[in-house]
Design an enzyme around this catalytic site. Structure first.
Site, PDB file in Angstrom:
ATOM      1  N   SER A 229       0.985  -1.027  -0.191  1.00  0.00           N
ATOM      2  CA  SER A 229       0.212   0.017   0.059  1.00  0.00           C
ATOM      3  C   SER A 229       1.113   1.272   0.289  1.00  0.00           C
ATOM      4  CB  SER A 229      -0.879   0.175   1.322  1.00  0.00           C
ATOM      5  OG  SER A 229      -0.055   0.181   2.289  1.00  0.00           O
ATOM      6  N   ASP A 230      -0.124   2.382  -0.355  1.00  0.00           N
ATOM      7  CA  ASP A 230       1.027   3.677  -0.341  1.00  0.00           C
ATOM      8  C   ASP A 230       0.571   3.716   0.909  1.00  0.00           C
ATOM      9  OD1 ASP A 230       1.995   5.811  -0.802  1.00  0.00           O
ATOM     10  OD2 ASP A 230       1.408   6.980  -1.961  1.00  0.00           O
ATOM     11  N   TRP A 231       1.539   4.470   1.852  1.00  0.00           N
ATOM     12  CA  TRP A 231       1.357   4.783   3.356  1.00  0.00           C
ATOM     13  C   TRP A 231      -0.211   5.599   3.643  1.00  0.00           C
ATOM     14  CZ3 TRP A 231       5.250   2.359   1.392  1.00  0.00           C
ATOM     15  CH2 TRP A 231       6.395   1.871   2.208  1.00  0.00           C
ATOM     16  N   GLY A 232      -0.400   4.673   4.113  1.00  0.00           N
ATOM     17  CA  GLY A 232      -1.431   5.001   5.173  1.00  0.00           C
ATOM     18  C   GLY A 232      -2.792   5.088   3.733  1.00  0.00           C
TER      19      GLY A 232
END
Length: 750
Positions: A229-232
């Site tokens: 995932s992208d961060w968050g």
């Protein structure tokens, strides 16, 4: 037990769930019981951002020194696959030397709007360039035993509301424009990881989109690695792991691990799904450990700085050079004007913010190369602390005394960044006023631009020489001096169109959307496709870039290969006085296409380096698969048959030679129904002859093509549903049973 011996069968459910999310900000979770170590993933894409302690994702925390190469906005303008691969190798070396397992990059998202705050991280408005250069970057990084993370998958084309916004895009542009570059990188370079984006696509979060992460990415394209995932970016971790999103970053403090375990235990999630993601994480850890030490330190920072300078020089686009004002004479008296000459704007803000090993500035580098007098005036103050009128007066006085004025203009760092979009494409008013005043004092003026996204150039008609210098990384100052004095002959070309006005741009009425939805209303017509289709004037077209020499093209020749690719050969000559590099571009068009198409589309490019007077045959390969369009009727790539025109060009609007090539199309056999049109039935290999035979019975020899009043009946019937024709057959007293006729035409053996 060694890591090679560890399988998911040896792990508990809690341990498998733990592997599917991070530990802290940059590390995967170790499983000490079975000796599974952690690995580190950290930011790129144009340099290594390894933070010393703690973590953040917006470039706030301090990071170790690393070479800051030109961001993709500059590097993309090189159109140089080998150069991008060499930069990738250097990035891999620096990551490996710091025991980083995965470098988060490159970004290959399309520049849909010039307002996107993160355009500086992306290569182009065209998927062929984005995919080709992205694949080269991945190959370079991974050659050093370090994984790349292809991002941001997918349709991440704005920063406004980026955590929630739904990119509402139709199937054809989604496939042909926004996914095509990703597909090329996957198929050619197999990045170890793909990073899913924050946004939703047609209402579904990318991190939860099974169609995107499993059907397309894995089943269609053959991706073998891990999705992170992208961060968050995770909204629902259970839905995400089921869709094919393997590794959540950063850590959730164990909250989502527990959610996965609970979902398995209450029957909402199959444990085999958790096994799948855990296996992929183990596979990534094994790759990282196998590559560890491939590039042992210490890093040759001097060599990497030289490479950064070479890359920066290849990134600067010579937009205009009236009267041969450039290159500057070594003995010329030069007035260097503008705060950016001493305070370089060399990278964008946010997660890609690099702490450079050193930093050139243009003024110092110009003084090293110049033999004449070099003066400097700030002209404007980036902080706004000093009076603009006083600074402008100093600059005008310096320009008036010099042989030539070089004015450094650009966007302040605060205007473009990860996390928000720009509100316009204008340079600050005080900078435009400065340039006007300098021009009045000295018409021999060169404008040098520093910007991460395109800017409006209202001064272009009156400034004799313009360099689009983008954001050039830590060695950009030296590279700019190299170009100004002819140490390097400019060869870069635009990978995005520079419009005259923001209002002319394709997404103007559909950016950034409202209520967490943005409609991609321009469809296929992104970038130059839009400007060409609407016949709009632009400041500078896609693919444009001048040189200090002149290139001539011969007549192109086209042949087809057994695989159906198109080979283009053309002679290119350097008819100037200095060595130079030309980027040769190939665009295709199909004028009699039955589907909506742009006037021309880039399909291949290459470059050639020529000495003065040298002539060389250049070859370009247009892959058959790149000529395909996405047919929404059959959800498949289809090559339409016909006579294709191939324009061999120096830019999208500088066509040097054209050649036609006939291609056989792919068969598209559509299932027939009562709602199929007469045109579709006639095109069917079995039903078509049957229908023609019926027409002959009813009207003799197929009936009249044109009615007495001049109406073209064939065009009228082409879109008429066959089922509706029954009433006309019944009313026409042709002696036929209309129901039986339709059923016969549409029978299974059709």
């Amino acid at each position: 037990m060694s890591l090679d011996d560890v399988s998911v069968d040896a792990l508990t459910l809690d341990e498998k769930a733990a592997l599917a999310s991070g530990a802290g900000f940059w590390y995967t979770k170790p499983i000490d019981r079975v000796h599974v170590p952690w690995i580190m993933l950290t930011d790129g894409p144009h340099g290594l951002r390894k933070q010393r302690e703690g973590g953040d994702h917006l470039g706030i925390g301090d990071s170790i020194p690393a070479t800051c190469f030109p961001p993709a906005v500059g590097l993309g303008s090189s159109w140089d696959v080998d150069l991008v691969r060499r930069v990738g190798r250097a990035l891999g070396v620096e990551a490996s030397s710091e025991r980083v397992g995965v470098l988060l990059g490159p970004g290959v998202n399309i520049k849909r709007s010039p307002l996107c705050g993160r355009n500086f991280e992306y290569f182009s408005e065209d998927p062929v360039i984005s995919g080709t250069l992205g694949a080269a970057m991945v190959a370079g990084i991974q050659s050093q035993g370090v994984g790349a993370s292809l991002k941001h998958f997918a349709a991440n084309n704005q920063e406004t509301d980026r955590m929630r916004v739904s990119a509402d895009v139709d199937p054809r542009p989604l496939r042909e424009i926004y996914l095509r570059g990703f597909q090329r990188v996957i198929e050619e370079a197999q990045p170890w990881t793909v990073m899913c984006s924050y946004n939703r696509i047609n209402g579904v979060y990318a991190s939860e989109d099974r169609w995107l992460l499993s059907t397309v990415l894995r089943e269609e394209w053959g991706f073998e690695g891990l999705v992170v995932s992208d961060w968050g970016a995770v909204d629902d971790r259970v839905a995400g792991i089921e869709a094919g999103m393997d590794l959540e970053m950063p850590s959730s403090g164990g909250v989502t691990d527990a959610a996965i375990v609970a979902a398995v235990r209450d029957g909402r999630l199959e444990e085999s799904v958790v096994d799948r993601s855990a296996s992929r994480v183990l596979g990534l850890v094994r790759k990282v450990l196998a590559g560890a030490g491939s590039a042992a330190g210490p890093v040759d920072v001097d060599a990497h700085h030289r490479l950064a300078r070479e890359a920066a020089g290849r990134s600067i686009v010579l937009l205009k050079n009236d009267g041969g004002l450039l290159p500057l004479a070594r003995d010329a008296d030069v007035a260097v004007i503008g705060a950016f000459a001493t305070e370089p704007r060399y990278q964008g803000a946010g997660s890609s913010l690099i702490n450079p090993t050193r930093l050139d500035n243009a003024l110092d580098e110009i003084r090293l190369l110049a033999a004449g007098k070099v003066t400097h005036a700030a002209g404007f103050d980036l902080s706004g602390a000093q009076p603009a009128e006083h600074l402008r007066a100093e600059a005008v006085a310096a320009a008036a005394r010099a042989d030539v004025a070089v004015v450094f203009l650009g966007l302040p760092a605060a205007t473009e960044s990860e996390g928000y979009d720009r509100v316009d494409i204008d340079l600050p008013a005080e900078q435009l006023a400065l340039l006007d005043a300098v021009l009045d004092a000295n018409p021999n003026t060169v404008a040098v631009l520093s910007n991460g996204g395109v800017v409006a150039l209202p001064f272009a008609p009156k400034v004799p020489a313009i360099l689009e210098a983008w954001l050039l990384g830590q060695a950009g100052g030296g590279a700019t001096a190299d170009i100004l004095f002819g140490e390097v002959n400019p060869s870069a070309k635009l990978t995005e169109t520079i419009p005259l006005r923001l209002a002319d741009s394709p997404a103007y009425l559909d950016f950034p959307g409202e209520h967490s939805h943005v409609r991609y209303g321009e469809g296929l017509f992104v970038g130059y496709r839009w400007y060409d289709a609407r016949d709009l004037d632009v400041a500078f077209p896609f693919g444009h870039g001048l040189s200090y020499t002149t290139f001539e093209y011969g007549q192109a020749v086209a042949t087809t290969t057994p695989a159906g690719d198109v080979e283009i050969r053309v002679l290119v000559s350097n008819v100037g006085d200095v060595p130079g590099r030309e980027v040769v571009q190939a665009y295709t068009a199909l004028s009699d296409s039955r589907i909506t198409r742009p006037p021309r589309e880039l399909k291949a490019f290459t470059s050639v380096v020529l000495e003065p007077g040298e002539c060389r045959e250049v070859g370009l390969t247009i892959r058959r698969k790149d000529l395909a369009y996405w047919d929404i009727r059959v959800d498949s790539w289809i090559v339409e048959g016909g006579s294709y025109r191939v324009d061999v060009a120096a830019s999208s609007r500088d066509i040097r030679t054209s050649v036609s090539v006939d291609l056989t199309g792919d068969a598209v056999l559509l299932p027939l129904s009562r709602n199929s049109t007469i045109g579709e039935v006639l095109a069917h290999p079995v039903a078509g002859p049957r229908l023609m035979s019926l027409f002959s019975e009813m009207m003799g020899d197929g009936g009249p093509a044109v009615m007495p009043d001049g109406v073209d009946i064939s065009r009228m019937l082409d879109s008429f549903p066959i089922g509706r024709a029954a009433m006309f057959a019944a009313a026409g007293d042709f002696g036929l049973d209309p129901t039986a006729m339709i059923e016969g035409l549409l029978s299974e053996d059709s």
